[in-house]
Motif scaffolding. Structure first.
Motif, PDB file in Angstrom:
ATOM      1  N   TYR A  54       0.836  -1.208   0.000  1.00  0.00           N
ATOM      2  CA  TYR A  54       0.000   0.000   0.000  1.00  0.00           C
ATOM      3  C   TYR A  54       0.868   1.254   0.000  1.00  0.00           C
ATOM      4  CZ  TYR A  54      -3.956   3.066   0.953  1.00  0.00           C
ATOM      5  OH  TYR A  54      -4.911   4.051   0.859  1.00  0.00           O
ATOM      6  N   LEU A  55       1.900   1.275   0.833  1.00  0.00           N
ATOM      7  CA  LEU A  55       2.783   2.444   0.902  1.00  0.00           C
ATOM      8  C   LEU A  55       3.537   2.665  -0.402  1.00  0.00           C
ATOM      9  CD1 LEU A  55       4.236   2.073   4.498  1.00  0.00           C
ATOM     10  CD2 LEU A  55       2.706   3.884   3.676  1.00  0.00           C
ATOM     11  N   ASP A  56       3.919   1.577  -1.056  1.00  0.00           N
ATOM     12  CA  ASP A  56       4.685   1.711  -2.297  1.00  0.00           C
ATOM     13  C   ASP A  56       3.866   2.328  -3.429  1.00  0.00           C
ATOM     14  OD1 ASP A  56       7.054   0.897  -1.198  1.00  0.00           O
ATOM     15  OD2 ASP A  56       6.877  -1.183  -1.886  1.00  0.00           O
ATOM     16  N   ALA A  57       2.560   2.391  -3.264  1.00  0.00           N
ATOM     17  CA  ALA A  57       1.713   3.056  -4.263  1.00  0.00           C
ATOM     18  C   ALA A  57       1.747   4.580  -4.113  1.00  0.00           C
ATOM     19  CB  ALA A  57       0.273   2.551  -4.147  1.00  0.00           C
ATOM     20  N   TRP A  58       2.374   5.058  -3.030  1.00  0.00           N
ATOM     21  CA  TRP A  58       2.443   6.495  -2.762  1.00  0.00           C
ATOM     22  C   TRP A  58       3.845   7.006  -3.048  1.00  0.00           C
ATOM     23  CZ3 TRP A  58      -1.768   9.354  -1.652  1.00  0.00           C
ATOM     24  CH2 TRP A  58      -2.922   8.663  -1.335  1.00  0.00           C
ATOM     25  N   PRO A  59       3.981   8.154  -3.700  1.00  0.00           N
ATOM     26  CA  PRO A  59       5.314   8.705  -3.998  1.00  0.00           C
ATOM     27  C   PRO A  59       5.939   9.412  -2.789  1.00  0.00           C
ATOM     28  CG  PRO A  59       3.630  10.112  -4.952  1.00  0.00           C
ATOM     29  CD  PRO A  59       2.916   8.927  -4.340  1.00  0.00           C
ATOM     30  N   MET A  60       6.118   8.636  -1.730  1.00  0.00           N
ATOM     31  CA  MET A  60       6.738   9.131  -0.508  1.00  0.00           C
ATOM     32  C   MET A  60       8.194   8.713  -0.506  1.00  0.00           C
ATOM     33  SD  MET A  60       3.565   7.998   2.033  1.00  0.00           S
ATOM     34  CE  MET A  60       4.668   7.253   3.151  1.00  0.00           C
ATOM     35  N   SER A  61       9.001   9.361   0.329  1.00  0.00           N
ATOM     36  CA  SER A  61      10.398   8.956   0.446  1.00  0.00           C
ATOM     37  C   SER A  61      10.477   7.611   1.160  1.00  0.00           C
ATOM     38  CB  SER A  61      11.197  10.010   1.222  1.00  0.00           C
ATOM     39  OG  SER A  61      10.861   9.974   2.598  1.00  0.00           O
ATOM     40  N   ALA A  62      11.573   6.910   0.950  1.00  0.00           N
ATOM     41  CA  ALA A  62      11.790   5.635   1.635  1.00  0.00           C
ATOM     42  C   ALA A  62      11.787   5.845   3.152  1.00  0.00           C
ATOM     43  CB  ALA A  62      13.106   5.016   1.175  1.00  0.00           C
ATOM     44  N   GLU A  63      12.345   6.967   3.579  1.00  0.00           N
ATOM     45  CA  GLU A  63      12.392   7.278   5.008  1.00  0.00           C
ATOM     46  C   GLU A  63      10.986   7.485   5.578  1.00  0.00           C
ATOM     47  OE1 GLU A  63      15.307   9.942   7.836  1.00  0.00           O
ATOM     48  OE2 GLU A  63      14.926  10.636   5.798  1.00  0.00           O
ATOM     49  N   GLN A  64      10.119   8.149   4.831  1.00  0.00           N
ATOM     50  CA  GLN A  64       8.738   8.338   5.281  1.00  0.00           C
ATOM     51  C   GLN A  64       8.023   6.990   5.380  1.00  0.00           C
ATOM     52  OE1 GLN A  64       7.634  11.126   2.193  1.00  0.00           O
ATOM     53  NE2 GLN A  64       7.526  12.825   3.665  1.00  0.00           N
ATOM     54  N   LYS A  65       8.195   6.154   4.359  1.00  0.00           N
ATOM     55  CA  LYS A  65       7.542   4.838   4.373  1.00  0.00           C
ATOM     56  C   LYS A  65       8.017   4.009   5.559  1.00  0.00           C
ATOM     57  CE  LYS A  65       6.914   4.763  -0.614  1.00  0.00           C
ATOM     58  NZ  LYS A  65       7.256   4.101  -1.898  1.00  0.00           N
ATOM     59  N   GLN A  66       9.327   4.023   5.823  1.00  0.00           N
ATOM     60  CA  GLN A  66       9.852   3.245   6.946  1.00  0.00           C
ATOM     61  C   GLN A  66       9.322   3.776   8.275  1.00  0.00           C
ATOM     62  OE1 GLN A  66      11.671   0.333   6.538  1.00  0.00           O
ATOM     63  NE2 GLN A  66      10.957   0.163   8.656  1.00  0.00           N
ATOM     64  N   ALA A  67       9.212   5.084   8.399  1.00  0.00           N
ATOM     65  CA  ALA A  67       8.674   5.667   9.635  1.00  0.00           C
ATOM     66  C   ALA A  67       7.224   5.257   9.843  1.00  0.00           C
ATOM     67  CB  ALA A  67       8.823   7.184   9.615  1.00  0.00           C
ATOM     68  N   VAL A  68       6.445   5.153   8.756  1.00  0.00           N
ATOM     69  CA  VAL A  68       5.069   4.663   8.877  1.00  0.00           C
ATOM     70  C   VAL A  68       5.092   3.216   9.354  1.00  0.00           C
ATOM     71  CG1 VAL A  68       2.955   4.047   7.629  1.00  0.00           C
ATOM     72  CG2 VAL A  68       4.082   6.225   7.146  1.00  0.00           C
ATOM     73  N   LEU A  69       5.905   2.383   8.707  1.00  0.00           N
ATOM     74  CA  LEU A  69       5.979   0.971   9.091  1.00  0.00           C
ATOM     75  C   LEU A  69       6.402   0.810  10.548  1.00  0.00           C
ATOM     76  CD1 LEU A  69       7.629  -0.454   5.857  1.00  0.00           C
ATOM     77  CD2 LEU A  69       5.247  -0.759   6.597  1.00  0.00           C
ATOM     78  N   ASP A  70       7.312   1.675  11.003  1.00  0.00           N
ATOM     79  CA  ASP A  70       7.786   1.633  12.389  1.00  0.00           C
ATOM     80  C   ASP A  70       6.820   2.300  13.360  1.00  0.00           C
ATOM     81  OD1 ASP A  70      10.097   0.419  11.404  1.00  0.00           O
ATOM     82  OD2 ASP A  70      11.291   2.267  11.475  1.00  0.00           O
ATOM     83  N   ARG A  71       5.827   3.006  12.830  1.00  0.00           N
ATOM     84  CA  ARG A  71       4.905   3.815  13.627  1.00  0.00           C
ATOM     85  C   ARG A  71       5.698   4.772  14.512  1.00  0.00           C
ATOM     86  NH1 ARG A  71       2.386   0.873  10.453  1.00  0.00           N
ATOM     87  NH2 ARG A  71       0.196   0.320  10.763  1.00  0.00           N
ATOM     88  N   ASP A  72       6.699   5.378  13.900  1.00  0.00           N
ATOM     89  CA  ASP A  72       7.550   6.350  14.586  1.00  0.00           C
ATOM     90  C   ASP A  72       6.958   7.738  14.317  1.00  0.00           C
ATOM     91  OD1 ASP A  72       9.525   8.080  15.511  1.00  0.00           O
ATOM     92  OD2 ASP A  72      11.181   6.868  14.719  1.00  0.00           O
ATOM     93  N   TYR A  73       6.003   8.119  15.151  1.00  0.00           N
ATOM     94  CA  TYR A  73       5.255   9.350  14.916  1.00  0.00           C
ATOM     95  C   TYR A  73       6.132  10.594  15.012  1.00  0.00           C
ATOM     96  CZ  TYR A  73       1.427   6.091  15.397  1.00  0.00           C
ATOM     97  OH  TYR A  73       0.599   5.017  15.232  1.00  0.00           O
TER      98      TYR A  73
END
Length: 133
Positions: A54-73
């Motif tokens: 789902y995240l890979d469908a969004w043009p976000m940075s790799a760092e943003q995607k990883q922070a979402v996966l980590d739930r690092d608010y």
């Protein structure tokens, strides 16, 4: 007259605070659009079925995607996330606003609630990141 860049740089000197500036808004646009997509039940289901896809469908940075996966608010805020948009992420995980924000402070939910009931953080103490050194 104060230079606008000097003025905006002062916002980065507030300990524990991320002021949501136009620069952060531009940086986090896609991240915040992703978060808003979670308002729809179908999108929440797709996200939780395979978060990476789902995240890979969004043009976000790799760092943003990883922070979402980590739930690092806190990291998400650093990367341009807006707390009101990010609320869609933790709500989709079944967390209350108080629970999610308490994790951002390093406090338990009970400690955070007590602090807020007592009027919030004290205005005394370190008022500038530069003063910490």
């Amino acid at each position: 007259m104060t230079d606008i860049h000097d003025y905006l740089a002062e916002f980065d000197d507030i300990p524990g605070t991320r002021v949501y500036t136009a620069k952060r808004a531009r940086q986090g646009y896609q991240l915040n659009q992703f978060a808003m997509s979670l308002m729809q039940a179908e999108n929440r289901e797709r996200f939780h079925a395979d978060e990476r896809v789902y995240l890979d469908a969004w043009p976000m940075s790799a760092e943003q995607k990883q922070a979402v996966l980590d739930r690092d608010y806190n990291r998400l805020l650093d990367l341009g996330g807006n707390i009101y948009f990010l609320a869609k992420v933790f709500a989709s995980d079944g967390l209350s606003f108080v629970h999610a924000v308490s994790t951002m402070t390093g406090m338990s939910v009970e400690e955070y609630q007590a602090m807020m009931m007592d009027g919030g953080r004290s205005p005394d103490g370190v008022r500038s990141i530069g003063d910490k050194c």
